[in-house]
Design an enzyme around this catalytic site. Structure first.
Site, PDB file in Angstrom:
ATOM      1  N   PHE B 141       0.854  -1.016  -0.107  1.00  0.00           N
ATOM      2  CA  PHE B 141       0.028  -0.216  -0.002  1.00  0.00           C
ATOM      3  C   PHE B 141       0.773   1.268   0.103  1.00  0.00           C
ATOM      4  CE2 PHE B 141      -4.783   0.294   1.489  1.00  0.00           C
ATOM      5  CZ  PHE B 141      -5.067  -0.646   0.557  1.00  0.00           C
ATOM      6  N   GLN B 255      -8.403  14.325   3.785  1.00  0.00           N
ATOM      7  CA  GLN B 255      -7.561  13.517   2.671  1.00  0.00           C
ATOM      8  C   GLN B 255      -8.283  13.410   1.317  1.00  0.00           C
ATOM      9  OE1 GLN B 255      -6.733   8.915   2.839  1.00  0.00           O
ATOM     10  NE2 GLN B 255      -4.944   9.973   3.273  1.00  0.00           N
ATOM     11  N   HIS B 257      -8.460  11.291  -2.265  1.00  0.00           N
ATOM     12  CA  HIS B 257      -8.158   9.815  -2.521  1.00  0.00           C
ATOM     13  C   HIS B 257      -7.654   9.976  -3.995  1.00  0.00           C
ATOM     14  CE1 HIS B 257      -7.510   5.585  -3.587  1.00  0.00           C
ATOM     15  NE2 HIS B 257      -7.681   5.345  -2.027  1.00  0.00           N
ATOM     16  N   LEU B 267     -14.902   4.666  -4.965  1.00  0.00           N
ATOM     17  CA  LEU B 267     -13.697   4.426  -4.808  1.00  0.00           C
ATOM     18  C   LEU B 267     -13.224   3.057  -5.613  1.00  0.00           C
ATOM     19  CD1 LEU B 267     -11.101   5.488  -3.407  1.00  0.00           C
ATOM     20  CD2 LEU B 267     -11.356   3.617  -1.687  1.00  0.00           C
ATOM     21  N   GLU B 270      -6.888   1.316  -3.174  1.00  0.00           N
ATOM     22  CA  GLU B 270      -5.483   1.693  -3.372  1.00  0.00           C
ATOM     23  C   GLU B 270      -4.776   0.276  -3.736  1.00  0.00           C
ATOM     24  OE1 GLU B 270      -3.711   4.632  -0.724  1.00  0.00           O
ATOM     25  OE2 GLU B 270      -2.074   3.599  -0.384  1.00  0.00           O
ATOM     26  N   ARG B 301      -1.025   9.117  -0.232  1.00  0.00           N
ATOM     27  CA  ARG B 301      -2.234   9.651  -0.914  1.00  0.00           C
ATOM     28  C   ARG B 301      -2.225  11.214  -1.248  1.00  0.00           C
ATOM     29  NH1 ARG B 301      -6.601   6.181   1.868  1.00  0.00           N
ATOM     30  NH2 ARG B 301      -6.000   4.126   1.030  1.00  0.00           N
ATOM     31  N   HIS B 373     -11.950  12.092   0.549  1.00  0.00           N
ATOM     32  CA  HIS B 373     -11.731  10.545   0.897  1.00  0.00           C
ATOM     33  C   HIS B 373     -12.101  10.238   2.441  1.00  0.00           C
ATOM     34  CE1 HIS B 373     -11.276   6.333   0.687  1.00  0.00           C
ATOM     35  NE2 HIS B 373     -10.364   6.282   1.512  1.00  0.00           N
ATOM     36  N   ARG B 409      -3.470  10.362   6.522  1.00  0.00           N
ATOM     37  CA  ARG B 409      -3.587   9.049   6.864  1.00  0.00           C
ATOM     38  C   ARG B 409      -3.118   7.998   5.753  1.00  0.00           C
ATOM     39  NH1 ARG B 409      -7.375   4.786   5.538  1.00  0.00           N
ATOM     40  NH2 ARG B 409      -8.814   5.943   4.265  1.00  0.00           N
TER      41      ARG B 409
HETATM   42  C1  LIG Z   1     -14.824   3.765  -0.090  1.00  0.00           C
HETATM   43  C2  LIG Z   1     -13.944   3.686   0.988  1.00  0.00           C
HETATM   44  C3  LIG Z   1     -12.991   2.658   0.827  1.00  0.00           C
HETATM   45  C4  LIG Z   1     -11.856   2.859   2.082  1.00  0.00           C
HETATM   46  N1  LIG Z   1     -11.082   1.745   2.159  1.00  0.00           N
HETATM   47  C5  LIG Z   1     -10.306   1.631   3.253  1.00  0.00           C
HETATM   48  C6  LIG Z   1      -9.190   0.681   3.215  1.00  0.00           C
HETATM   49  O1  LIG Z   1      -8.802  -0.154   2.415  1.00  0.00           O
HETATM   50  N2  LIG Z   1      -8.513   0.581   4.482  1.00  0.00           N
HETATM   51  C7  LIG Z   1      -8.784   1.539   5.457  1.00  0.00           C
HETATM   52  O2  LIG Z   1      -7.861   1.474   6.250  1.00  0.00           O
HETATM   53  N3  LIG Z   1      -9.686   2.325   5.337  1.00  0.00           N
HETATM   54  C8  LIG Z   1     -10.395   2.538   4.302  1.00  0.00           C
HETATM   55  N4  LIG Z   1     -11.394   3.448   4.569  1.00  0.00           N
HETATM   56  C9  LIG Z   1     -11.722   4.220   5.583  1.00  0.00           C
HETATM   57  C10 LIG Z   1     -12.242   3.456   6.459  1.00  0.00           C
HETATM   58  O3  LIG Z   1     -13.294   2.648   5.966  1.00  0.00           O
HETATM   59  C11 LIG Z   1     -13.205   4.390   7.471  1.00  0.00           C
HETATM   60  O4  LIG Z   1     -12.374   5.461   7.988  1.00  0.00           O
HETATM   61  C12 LIG Z   1     -13.874   3.508   8.736  1.00  0.00           C
HETATM   62  O5  LIG Z   1     -14.511   2.384   8.105  1.00  0.00           O
HETATM   63  C13 LIG Z   1     -14.621   4.267   9.624  1.00  0.00           C
HETATM   64  O6  LIG Z   1     -15.263   3.824  10.551  1.00  0.00           O
HETATM   65  P1  LIG Z   1     -16.062   4.087  11.638  1.00  0.00           P
HETATM   66  O7  LIG Z   1     -16.563   2.787  12.605  1.00  0.00           O
HETATM   67  O8  LIG Z   1     -15.403   5.150  12.280  1.00  0.00           O
HETATM   68  O9  LIG Z   1     -17.264   4.880  11.018  1.00  0.00           O
HETATM   69  P2  LIG Z   1     -18.280   4.200   9.963  1.00  0.00           P
HETATM   70  O10 LIG Z   1     -18.345   2.623   9.260  1.00  0.00           O
HETATM   71  O11 LIG Z   1     -18.592   5.280   8.965  1.00  0.00           O
HETATM   72  O12 LIG Z   1     -19.715   4.216  10.864  1.00  0.00           O
HETATM   73  C14 LIG Z   1     -20.441   5.204  11.467  1.00  0.00           C
HETATM   74  C15 LIG Z   1     -21.512   4.899  11.916  1.00  0.00           C
HETATM   75  O13 LIG Z   1     -22.041   5.827  12.534  1.00  0.00           O
HETATM   76  C16 LIG Z   1     -23.894   6.173  12.517  1.00  0.00           C
HETATM   77  N5  LIG Z   1     -23.980   7.426  12.585  1.00  0.00           N
HETATM   78  C17 LIG Z   1     -23.458   8.409  11.824  1.00  0.00           C
HETATM   79  N6  LIG Z   1     -24.176   9.588  12.306  1.00  0.00           N
HETATM   80  C18 LIG Z   1     -24.772   9.115  13.230  1.00  0.00           C
HETATM   81  C19 LIG Z   1     -25.823   9.991  14.138  1.00  0.00           C
HETATM   82  N7  LIG Z   1     -25.967  11.297  14.064  1.00  0.00           N
HETATM   83  N8  LIG Z   1     -26.481   9.146  14.923  1.00  0.00           N
HETATM   84  C20 LIG Z   1     -26.515   7.794  15.071  1.00  0.00           C
HETATM   85  N9  LIG Z   1     -25.613   7.186  14.133  1.00  0.00           N
HETATM   86  C21 LIG Z   1     -24.882   7.844  13.636  1.00  0.00           C
HETATM   87  C22 LIG Z   1     -23.759   5.306  11.098  1.00  0.00           C
HETATM   88  O14 LIG Z   1     -25.201   5.063  10.932  1.00  0.00           O
HETATM   89  C23 LIG Z   1     -22.612   4.251  11.272  1.00  0.00           C
HETATM   90  O15 LIG Z   1     -23.255   3.136  12.042  1.00  0.00           O
HETATM   91  C24 LIG Z   1     -12.171   3.545   3.242  1.00  0.00           C
HETATM   92  C25 LIG Z   1     -13.160   4.492   3.235  1.00  0.00           C
HETATM   93  C26 LIG Z   1     -14.119   4.886   2.080  1.00  0.00           C
HETATM   94  C27 LIG Z   1     -14.927   5.819   1.746  1.00  0.00           C
END
Ligand SMILES: Cc1cc2nc3c(=O)[nH]c(=O)nc-3n(C[C@H](O)[C@H](O)[C@H](O)COP(=O)(O)OP(=O)(O)OC[C@H]3O[C@@H](n4cnc5c(N)ncnc54)[C@H](O)[C@@H]3O)c2cc1C
Ligand code: SF4
Ligand code: FES
Lengths: 258, 664
Positions: B141, B255, B257, B267, B270, B301, B373, B409
């Site tokens: 990566f 960030q 992407h 997306l 990567e 990135r 991203h 990141r």
């Molecule tokens: C397309 C894409 C590909 C990616 N690929 C990678 C990768 O390969 N490797 C890597 O390390 N990272 C990757 N990332 C980044 C990574 O996926 C995310 O940063 C990470 O999954 C975020 O997880 P989280 O649990 O913080 O939030 P999320 O998984 O976004 O969860 C947020 C939660 O909060 C809830 N929520 C939001 N607002 C409220 C509210 N007001 N009230 C109640 N609930 C709420 C939602 O319902 C959800 O359940 C990628 C991101 C994207 C966009």
């Protein structure tokens, strides 16, 4: 871009079911909208335009808009599809009818309760690893044959979209049927070497008409599964396995349909 | 008044929230998780590429360990991260991935013997050792020295999320979907829970808890072109900001992407470049080696995204109705590899663009252009995950500024952060719950609830004007894309801040067409929009004030990374609810405590650093300590401890075993 120009400007006709079951005055009815097609338009794009332009309280569910999260299953001209992956250009006559998926509780318009249904299914099939081993996570992980890991992954690709459930006749008749999604989950844990459950254990969970013996092999699930999971093959395999297990074990009478 | 009680309240059911909930529930605390959507649909599901953890199983990962992962992360962050947090993270990541394996995440495994890979566009054969057979594999990566990104094909986030969600179901965590956090209930700088709206019935409820965690993911949707899911609107962070007490850290660190597909912005991981894919321009020319001779297409990135835009500005982009773009070429990896390891990428390209990336030559090239991203910034926390400003409020995952990522990141470090911080923060949160009670009077709770009820009544009573909620929202997103994007400058940022403030004022007056409570998406848009605008303003304003370039924050009018003046973290607070601008403070980063003092990252522009005098001083000190201890034959753990001690619960601080080297 391969999908620009040629379709530009075509008028599309959307017929969308609207109904709010929580409102005693609301009755299910179809509403028609006309929208100019844009290049590469998906139902995600179209529905948001309809919401912004005509119907601000139109209810539908999208999260990833990329066919990954399983939020947006709906009936498109009678077929259950992931709306975000459905392109308007695939409808040559420009007529698209949208209805909510059956078998799930309707919230409003195109929005249905799939999450709780899936959680209930997950609890029923105990969709987690069963093991007596205590793992020390500072140690090197247990090796897994690469092919076995791949095979587990293949079945783990299910996104719980519910499309298999809404294309299943058994699910319509039996609200407690675990669906292809549930049976596939059993097959997934069956191949996972981390899970110590036996065929008897799985029989306890799904060895009835709301489980493995409810399937009438009508194939609707596999035809529509957006992840192309080998549902029929896996269901048939598990059914044989569970049927024989119980035959040799307790000698119970089992009915094998289909 | 509807009140729900629990010990631990977790808002957000993505990887971070669910892993936190498992931690508190497994300590015997009643835990409720709230989510906008069924938790398995959270945006974590969309992560494709993988999770970084220094397992060093593969031959291409040999020699990897916490120290190498740490150095990559610090450099990636352009020295903006909290190095103690980075240490906590790299030490726990191998444990996190092994835990997930036990929970059934079907990590792609190593096969012994020869394997054909593409490195630097050349097909190369590598040989995996017998001992590595069946252990967790890793891919390359951006910005990493070793192949460290573990994966399940290209659906890593999906399998991780299902693994953790299933564990939460097993533990009987009370998971409630279609529930939205509106505001936090707090008194005397302590948090007691939240006011929550049921998105089906429209009813408001108070959830009271000993401790509350916000794990609501990123805020990418304040931009128009973003890889983020449509629910990533930053409303959780806004709720923290609206307490007037909590702060957001580094909101300007956004960030972009390099390879979202044009025009949908979906997306392409990567992993495409990690596995050997390359970027090409209008002439089919592979341009990245000209800019980045060492890391080429796999620099970090922020660097790759800027180089791509730079190249487009030179007229080397491919014109299209959706603006100029470049090509991503993975056809050179061969059909077999693509159909096995990059299948989701292939599916996305075929569905949304009608291109099969496995088709040979230019036929399979995919149109890509950088887009928003990831949010490095978020709710500022201490290393324990607790807010430094409000007791009993925790945050983790993308919603937080724990500060693992600083100003950029690394790919694969985010899903790793979600589970690692869930483990660690959940642990500290549980400790807090065990020591504290819910000692708040119902009048206070009632007041918070009534305030939100009143706000919704007020929205419903507004007259309809010419402008709709959607108009304002779209304008906000356009401003963010155009003026707060990859290349930033003072003039445009000032224009952005001014116009966004105006939009915030207007958003407080805009009427809605339907005035029902139940399941009304327009009403939800109406109360979310001012929150989103506060986030957008925080980003733009902090970007305007930061007169340097660091990581993903790139100022065309201040090209240098200015360690002498800007080695500090932005803190944003919104104490006056009627204001249209937040207050901004800064938190100095202490070079004299850093394990790796600021230096050149090894990629990006050279000689663009305004040095801080302490950097050299600290480097000399670090060298001296290292030399002395090495002479005394101290091991790497003892040296690390001497350089920068850090706290971590003992079970997570324990050493990690690796193939061939044991616990060394
Ligand atoms: C397309 C894409 C590909 C990616 N690929 C990678 C990768 O390969 N490797 C890597 O390390 N990272 C990757 N990332 C980044 C990574 O996926 C995310 O940063 C990470 O999954 C975020 O997880 P989280 O649990 O913080 O939030 P999320 O998984 O976004 O969860 C947020 C939660 O909060 C809830 N929520 C939001 N607002 C409220 C509210 N007001 N009230 C109640 N609930 C709420 C939602 O319902 C959800 O359940 C990628 C991101 C994207 C966009
Ligand atoms: S099995 Fe296929 S159709 Fe059924 S829920 Fe899973 S992904 Fe959807
Ligand atoms: S919105 Fe995620 S699958 Fe359609």
């Amino acid at each position: 871009m391969p999908d620009t120009a040629q379709n530009k400007g075509r008028m599309l006709t959307f017929e969308i079911l609207q109904y709010n079951p929580s409102d005693p005055e609301s009755k299910p009815h179809m509403v028609t909208y006309h929208l100019e097609e844009t290049p590469g338009m998906t139902l995600f794009v179209a529905l948001n335009m309809i919401r912004e332009k005509f119907e601000p309280d139109l209810a539908f569910d999208f999260v990833c808009r990329a066919g990954i999260c399983g939020s947006c299953g709906m009936m498109v001209n009678g077929k259950p599809l992931l709306a975000c992956r459905t392109l308007t250009r695939d409808y040559p006559d420009g007529h698209i009818q949208l209805m909510p998926m059956p078998s799930f509780k309707l919230i409003k318009d195109l929005s249905v309760v799939t999450g709780q249904w899936m959680d209930k299914m997950s609890k029923r099939v105990e969709s987690w690893i069963h093991t007596k081993e205590e793992h020390d996570i500072t140690r090197i992980e247990e090796p897994v044959e690469p092919e076995v890991a791949d095979e587990t992954f293949e079945l783990d690709r299910c996104i719980e979209c519910g499309i298999c459930v809404s294309s299943c006749a058994t699910a319509l008749m039996r609200p407690d049927f675990v669906g292809a999604v549930g049976l596939n989950r059993i097959a997934r844990f069956d191949v996972d070497p981390h899970d110590e459950r036996t065929t008897e254990d799985y029989y306890e969970l799904v060895g009835d008409d709301n489980g493995i013996f409810g399937c009438m092999t009508l194939l609707g699930c596999e035809d529509h599964c957006p992840k192309n999971l080998p549902l029929q093959e896996k269901i048939a395999y598990m059914r044989r396995k569970l049927a024989t297990a119980k035959d040799t074990g307790g000698g119970l009478e089992i009915r094998v349909e289909g | 008044m509807k009140i729900q009680y629990c010990d631990a309240l977790v808002v957000g059911g993505g990887l971070a929230g669910l892993r936190t909930a498992v931690a508190t529930q497994e300590k015997g605390l009643s835990t409720i998780v709230l989510s906008l959507v069924p938790v398995k649909r959270s945006h974590s599901a969309a992560a494709q590429g993988g999770m970084q953890a220094s397992l060093a199983n593969s031959v291409m990962g040999q020699g990897d360990n916490e120290d190498v992962h740490f150095a990559d992360t610090v450099k990636g962050s352009d020295w903006g991260c909290d190095q103690e947090v980075a240490r906590m993270f790299v030490t726990t990541a191998p444990k996190a991935i092994r835990e997930l394996a036990n929970w059934g995440v079907p990590w792609t495994r190593i096969k012994r013997g020869k394997r054909s890979v593409v490195i630097n566009t050349k097909r190369t054969t590598i040989t995996e050792a017998d001992e590595a057979h069946g252990l967790i594999n890793a891919r390359d990566f951006g910005g990493t020295k070793k192949w460290r990104t573990c994966y399940t094909s290209d659906a890593t986030g999906h399998t991780m999320l299902f693994g953790v969600a299933n564990q939460a179901l097993k533990d009987d965590v009370d998971i409630r979907e279609r529930k939205e956090l509106l505001s936090l209930i707090h008194k005397d700088n302590r948090c007691y829970g939240a006011v929550v709206r049921d998105l089906i019935t429209g009813e408001l409820e108070a959830y009271l808890a000993k401790a509350t965690a916000i794990a609501t993911g990123g805020w990418g949707r304040v931009y128009r072109t973003t890889t983020n899911a449509v629910i990533c609107e930053g409303t959780g962070q806004a709720a923290a900001l609206e307490t007037g007490v909590c702060t957001l850290g580094n909101p300007e660190a956004v960030q972009f992407h390099p390879t979202p597909i044009v025009p949908s912005g979906i997306l392409l991981t990567e992993g495409c470049r990690g596995d050997g894919g390359v970027l090409r321009d209008v002439d089919g020319y592979r341009f990245m080696p000209d800019y980045e001779p060492e890391k080429k297409d796999l620099a970090s990135r922020d660097v790759v995204s800027r180089r791509m835009m730079e190249h487009i500005r030179k007229g080397k982009g491919v014109p299209s109705p959706f603006g100029d773009h470049l090509w991503l070429d993975i056809s050179i990896l061969g059909r077999e590899h693509i159909e096995k390891n990059l299948r989701d990428v292939q599916e996305i390209a075929m569905t949304f663009n009608g291109i099969d990336p496995a088709d040979e030559g230019s036929k399979g090239w995919l149109p890509v252009r950088p887009a928003q991203h990831y949010s490095m910034g978020g709710i500022r926390t201490k290393p324990t995950g607790e807010s430094p400003d409000m007791q009993g409020l925790f945050s983790c995952g993308e919603a937080a500024c724990w500060d693992l990522h600083g100003f950029n990141r690394l790919g694969g470090n985010s899903v790793a952060e979600t589970v690692v911080s869930g483990m660690i923060v959940g642990n500290y949160m549980a400790d807090y719950c065990l020591k504290n009670d819910i000692d708040i009077d119902t009048t206070t709770v009632e007041a918070f609830l009534e305030k939100e009820e009143q706000a919704i009544r007020e929205i419903m009573s507004r007259p309809l004007g010419d402008e709709t909620i959607f108009d304002i929202k779209r304008r906000m997103q356009e401003i963010m894309d155009e003026k707060v994007g990859i290349f930033r400058n003072g003039t445009e940022l000032q224009e952005a801040v001014d116009e966004l403030q105006d939009l915030l004022r207007r958003s407080r007056k805009v009427g809605i067409r339907y005035v029902t409570h139940a399941s009304n998406p327009e009403l939800a848009e109406a109360y979310r929009l001012p929150k989103m605008l506060k986030i957008a303003i925080s980003i733009a304003y902090a970007a305007l004030l930061r007169t340097e370039s660091r990581g993903a924050h790139y100022r065309e009018d201040y090209l240098e990374r200015d360690d002498a003046n800007w080695l500090k973290r932005t803190l944003v607070q919104w104490s006056d609810p009627d204001a249209t601008l937040p207050e901004v403070f800064y938190e100095e980063l202490d070079i004299m405590k850093m394990e790796i003092p600021p230096a050149f990252r090894g990629y990006g522009r050279k000689g663009m650093i305004k040095e801080h005098p302490q950097s050299a001083e600290r480097q000399a000190e670090v060298d001296r300590i290292r030399e002395t201890l090495e002479a005394e034959e101290a091991d790497r753990f003892e040296i690390q401890e001497a350089l920068m001690p850090f706290d971590l619960p003992e079970n997570y601080k324990a050493k990690n075993e690796r193939q061939g080297v044991g616990y060394a």
